[in-house]
Design an enzyme around this catalytic site. Sequence first.
Site, PDB file in Angstrom:
ATOM      1  N   TYR A 118       0.819  -1.215   0.000  1.00 15.34           N
ATOM      2  CA  TYR A 118       0.000   0.000   0.000  1.00 15.34           C
ATOM      3  C   TYR A 118       0.853   1.266   0.000  1.00 15.34           C
ATOM      4  O   TYR A 118       0.422   2.297  -0.486  1.00 15.34           O
ATOM      5  CB  TYR A 118      -0.900   0.029   1.243  1.00 15.34           C
ATOM      6  CG  TYR A 118      -2.209  -0.693   1.085  1.00 15.34           C
ATOM      7  CD1 TYR A 118      -2.247  -2.043   0.774  1.00 15.34           C
ATOM      8  CD2 TYR A 118      -3.416  -0.018   1.268  1.00 15.34           C
ATOM      9  CE1 TYR A 118      -3.453  -2.707   0.657  1.00 15.34           C
ATOM     10  CE2 TYR A 118      -4.629  -0.682   1.155  1.00 15.34           C
ATOM     11  CZ  TYR A 118      -4.637  -2.020   0.853  1.00 15.34           C
ATOM     12  OH  TYR A 118      -5.837  -2.676   0.745  1.00 15.34           O
ATOM     13  N   LYS A 175       3.907 -15.356   1.346  1.00 18.06           N
ATOM     14  CA  LYS A 175       4.129 -15.986   0.040  1.00 18.06           C
ATOM     15  C   LYS A 175       5.631 -16.196  -0.089  1.00 18.06           C
ATOM     16  O   LYS A 175       6.295 -15.690  -1.002  1.00 18.06           O
ATOM     17  CB  LYS A 175       3.542 -15.079  -1.062  1.00 18.06           C
ATOM     18  CG  LYS A 175       3.488 -15.694  -2.442  1.00 18.06           C
ATOM     19  CD  LYS A 175       2.444 -16.792  -2.597  1.00 18.06           C
ATOM     20  CE  LYS A 175       2.593 -17.424  -3.982  1.00 18.06           C
ATOM     21  NZ  LYS A 175       1.727 -18.622  -4.135  1.00 18.06           N
ATOM     22  N   ASP A 219      -2.246 -18.238  -0.713  1.00 15.38           N
ATOM     23  CA  ASP A 219      -3.212 -18.908  -1.594  1.00 15.38           C
ATOM     24  C   ASP A 219      -3.825 -20.111  -0.893  1.00 15.38           C
ATOM     25  O   ASP A 219      -5.040 -20.315  -0.899  1.00 15.38           O
ATOM     26  CB  ASP A 219      -2.565 -19.290  -2.941  1.00 15.38           C
ATOM     27  CG  ASP A 219      -1.218 -19.998  -2.803  1.00 15.38           C
ATOM     28  OD1 ASP A 219      -0.681 -20.084  -1.672  1.00 15.38           O
ATOM     29  OD2 ASP A 219      -0.697 -20.469  -3.836  1.00 15.38           O
ATOM     30  N   ASP A 273      -6.021  -7.406   3.805  1.00 16.79           N
ATOM     31  CA  ASP A 273      -7.190  -6.763   3.202  1.00 16.79           C
ATOM     32  C   ASP A 273      -8.045  -7.814   2.504  1.00 16.79           C
ATOM     33  O   ASP A 273      -9.264  -7.877   2.687  1.00 16.79           O
ATOM     34  CB  ASP A 273      -6.724  -5.694   2.206  1.00 16.79           C
ATOM     35  CG  ASP A 273      -7.885  -4.993   1.532  1.00 16.79           C
ATOM     36  OD1 ASP A 273      -8.835  -4.616   2.245  1.00 16.79           O
ATOM     37  OD2 ASP A 273      -7.864  -4.848   0.297  1.00 16.79           O
ATOM     38  N   ASP A 308     -11.964  -9.640   3.877  1.00 14.52           N
ATOM     39  CA  ASP A 308     -13.234  -9.678   3.139  1.00 14.52           C
ATOM     40  C   ASP A 308     -13.726 -11.117   3.001  1.00 14.52           C
ATOM     41  O   ASP A 308     -14.927 -11.389   3.085  1.00 14.52           O
ATOM     42  CB  ASP A 308     -13.088  -9.055   1.741  1.00 14.52           C
ATOM     43  CG  ASP A 308     -13.390  -7.562   1.717  1.00 14.52           C
ATOM     44  OD1 ASP A 308     -13.062  -6.881   2.715  1.00 14.52           O
ATOM     45  OD2 ASP A 308     -13.964  -7.081   0.728  1.00 14.52           O
TER      46      ASP A 308
HETATM   47  C1  IPM Z   1     -10.323  -1.666   4.113  1.00 13.80           C
HETATM   48  C2  IPM Z   1     -10.576  -0.957   2.825  1.00 13.80           C
HETATM   49  C3  IPM Z   1      -9.444   0.027   2.573  1.00 13.80           C
HETATM   50  C4  IPM Z   1      -8.160  -0.790   2.441  1.00 13.80           C
HETATM   51  C5  IPM Z   1      -9.631   0.953   1.354  1.00 13.80           C
HETATM   52  C6  IPM Z   1     -10.911   1.737   1.450  1.00 13.80           C
HETATM   53  C7  IPM Z   1      -8.454   1.870   1.149  1.00 13.80           C
HETATM   54  O1  IPM Z   1     -10.734  -1.861   1.781  1.00 13.80           O
HETATM   55  O2  IPM Z   1     -10.209  -0.994   5.149  1.00 13.80           O
HETATM   56  O3  IPM Z   1     -10.219  -2.897   4.108  1.00 13.80           O
HETATM   57  O4  IPM Z   1      -7.847  -1.302   1.359  1.00 13.80           O
HETATM   58  O5  IPM Z   1      -7.465  -0.909   3.447  1.00 13.80           O
HETATM   59 MN    MN Z   2     -10.727  -3.938   2.410  1.00 10.65          MN
END
Ligand code: IPM
Ligand code: MN
Length: 364
Positions: free
Chosen positions: A141, A189, A221, A245, A249
């Site tokens: 990032y 990785k 992975d 990240d 999710d």
């Molecule tokens: C999260 C979000 C952020 C990230 C974005 C909005 C920059 O996806 O907090 O997970 O990638 O960290």
């Molecule tokens: Mn995110």
Amino acid sequence: MTLRLVVLPGDGIGPEVTRAAMEVLRAACAPEGIDVETTEHPIGGAALRATGSPLPDATLAACLSADAVFLGAVGDPAFDGEPRERKPETGLLGLRKALGVFANVRPAKAVKGLANAGPLKPEIAAGLDLVVFRELTGGLYFGEPRSLDLAAGRAVNTLPYTREEVERIAELAFRAAEGRRGLVTSVDKANVLETSVLWRRVVEEVAKRHPAVRLEHQYVDSCAMALVLTPSRFDVLLTENLFGDILSDLAGALVGSLGLLASASLGKGPGLFEPVHGSAPTLAGKDVANPIGAILSAAMLLCDGCGLPRPAAAIEAAVEKVLDAGLRTVDFATEGITPVGCSAFATAVAAVLEAEGNAVAELA
Ligand code: IPM
Ligand code: MN
């Protein structure tokens, strides 16, 4: 006692879930005699529209001197294709860096009564109880060099880590595991990336200081696959910024909705607390967002950000009560259940807290 909070509603559903979370936070603090002072500031797309910057100086200055910062969400498709300095997300990344919140803590736990709602078979989903420790201020990032030359057809991002950056997040992950089931899965990785070889080395050194914790390494992975197949075997997942990240999710899908997940971002100064979900522009303004992730982030703000575990636990218990009573937002509505809105769900949680507060006051 007075809590001085900076509130950054942001974009999309950010303002709705922030309102919900603050209503609940106030209801939890009132019976404890804690005054809550909030000041709102723009960030992300909202700030770009108002000031031309995704992280205005006034917003940043307020955050740096707050007790803690609460953020709704950032992201606005109106800025798609704009250069980096005119992207809503750049505001959030700049804030994380300026606050030095290197440790992003994202718990994911199967919720009683909701285990059927996700894509997993209920018996696989039921035991899920993990926490992601995502490194938040380094890695891909922020790595330099970075560049984008669309005309030349060339772009660069870089994945750097230093020993110190790995060590401080690893230390927190091991401490968390000591208070949980005693397993750290470090996700990397290392079969491809030099950064991951360093990551492994440092994590192993930190592990030596925590003999009660079992350490395992897993490639990212393979970890993604294992999370779907056997999610309940994981306890603490320790990983770099981008992997964390992505995997968080995935964890959101496993518990049935990304709308459930909360997060704390911690460093030396004020912490930053935000739901894991994004701004969900298509849901914005309709009062249909699930506020649980935001509400539980407010609980983390109280506990991890302000050292107030009691009102934090009260919030968690009140959310559970409201779910037990059958209230569902639209992401969990099944046939025969009329979903409640974001604001109605929050008001129900606040009402539980107020009723308990009154009951305690009567006893006193
Ligand atoms: C999260 C979000 C952020 C990230 C974005 C909005 C920059 O996806 O907090 O997970 O990638 O960290
Ligand atoms: Mn995110």
